[in-house]
Enzyme design. Structure first.
Site, PDB file in Angstrom:
ATOM      1  N   GLY A   1       5.501 -34.579  -3.918  1.00 32.73           N
ATOM      2  CA  GLY A   1       4.165 -33.749  -4.767  1.00 32.73           C
ATOM      3  C   GLY A   1       4.981 -31.854  -4.833  1.00 32.73           C
ATOM      4  CB  THR A   2       2.707 -29.632  -6.086  1.00 32.07           C
ATOM      5  OG1 THR A   2       2.172 -30.452  -7.328  1.00 32.07           O
ATOM      6  CG2 THR A   2       2.741 -28.385  -6.434  1.00 32.07           C
ATOM      7  CB  ILE A   3       4.950 -29.508  -1.280  1.00 32.18           C
ATOM      8  CG1 ILE A   3       5.127 -28.006   0.223  1.00 32.18           C
ATOM      9  CG2 ILE A   3       5.349 -30.306  -0.943  1.00 32.18           C
ATOM     10  CD1 ILE A   3       4.415 -27.845   1.014  1.00 32.18           C
TER      11      ILE A   3
ATOM     12  CB  SER B   1       7.361 -29.975  -7.736  1.00 37.79           C
ATOM     13  OG  SER B   1       6.387 -29.617  -7.751  1.00 37.79           O
TER      14      SER B   1
END
Ligand code: ASP
Length: 356
Positions: free
Chosen positions: A17-19, A21
């Site tokens: 996820g974005t965390i 990335s």
């Protein structure tokens, strides 16, 4: 000489996820992605602040956006969290934010509640990284919420305050019950809300303030509400789909899903659960042939009411969460009436449609 008490052991399970990335520039908040950071790299970045908070170990279980997860992936995440709970005092799961509410609720139903399990993520990539020369996360993006959310999640987990409350989502310094939390915005840095009930607490500095306790279905908190041990293989997991009702909506999708072999349907009805005439006719036929059809409200908060005689109602669960509950209720291979009973037992006590 007094010996300091040992630090709590917090296991951190990374899903992607974005965390996790990276992005190319500190002000590029939309075109982020690979190469992602391993959960150990995220923990290493926070090590100075975490040294006095917890003994940590990281496990990278998945490295995917949350929207790509299958139900088989969710089963795998439950196994990883259950394994971690056999040795750790608490578990933190880092996940994409898009389906974070589903991951949290799935875990709420499938892992024990007696130790803290915290789910967090972020809306902004963790740090800048050159894909040609990957390096540790040293240069953060402007306003990065990933490090802050991860630090907050580990603080809440290590505090032990949420033991017994079930899975808790920590995001933007707020604590939400897994059952109630939903993502309400696609880009804002604090997109999570618990529309009907509000958050259960917040972080004040490094301390956790709990406003209220979570009302949970009855059961031994040391045991998961649904035990996935020996659960069906990925191929056998029941397929459940969601339909949204609106004025003039047709029923062909029901017939197509039945032909495709779905084992249950969730209908997000209007207001108290009203379903358009054609959709209701098709869903009613499917229900009379034994297909469990769950009706919830598409309003974003509040319960549906059974009016047609064949719908299963489960209080004010979001449609996406009602789907997960139906999948778990179907694992026992039960009849529609038994499925309704199981769902009713696992829905929150006191709400319409619940037996709790
Ligand atoms: N695409 C991302 C996800 O995995 C979005 C996010 O994490 O915020 O859900």
């Amino acid at each position: 000489m007094t010996q300091d008490p040992p630090l709590p052991h917090v296991a951190v399970v990374g899903l992607g996820g974005t965390i996790a990335s990276s992005t190319l520039a500190p002000d590029d908040l939309l075109t982020y992605g690979a190469p992602g950071f391993h959960v150990d790299e995220l923990l290493e970045y926070l090590r100075p602040e975490l040294l006095s908070v917890a003994e940590l170990d990281g496990e990278q279980v998945l490295a995917s956006g949350s929207s790509t997860l299958s139900i088989a992936d969710l089963v795998r995440v439950s196994e990883a969290v259950n394994d971690a709970l056999s040795t750790a005092d608490a578990v933190v799961v880092t996940s994409g934010s898009d389906a974070l509410e589903e991951i949290a609720y799935w875990l709420d139903l499938t892992v024990p509640a007696n130790r803290p399990v915290i789910v967090t993520g972020s809306m902004r990539p963790f740090a800048v990284r050159d894909p040609e020369r990957p390096s540790p996360p040293t240069r953060l993006v402007h306003g990065a919420d990933g490090p802050a959310n991860l630090l907050a999640a580990i603080r809440v987990a290590a505090s032990g305050v949420t033991a017994g409350q079930g899975v808790v989502v920590v995001f933007g310094d707020l604590l939400h019950a897994a059952r109630d939390v939903v993502k309400r915005h696609s880009t804002l840095p604090d997109p999570f809300e618990s529309p009907a009930s509000g958050p259960i607490g917040y972080l004040f500095g490094g301390s956790v303030v709990l406003h209220r306790h979570v009302v949970r279905p009855p059961g031994d908190p040391a045991e998961p509400l649904v035990n996935l041990a020996g659960c069906a293989t990925a191929a056998e997991l029941p397929r459940v789909e969601i339909l949204v009702s609106y004025p003039g909506g047709g029923g062909e999708a029901v017939d197509a899903y039945v032909a495709a072999g779905v084992r249950g349907l969730v209908i997000a009805g209007m207001g108290l659960g009203a379903i358009s005439q054609d959709l209701a006719a098709a869903a009613g036929r499917a229900a009379e042939n034994g297909l469990p059809v769950v009706c919830v409200s598409r309003s974003g908060a509040g319960s549906a009411v059974a009016k047609l005689g064949w719908e299963i109602v489960v209080g004010d669960l979001a449609p996406t969460k009602a789907r997960l509950l139906l999948i778990l209720a179907l694992l026992g291979g039960q009849s529609s009436a038994q499925v309704a009973q199981t769902m009713s037992r696992l829905a929150m006590p006191g709400v319409p449609g619940s037996q709790g």
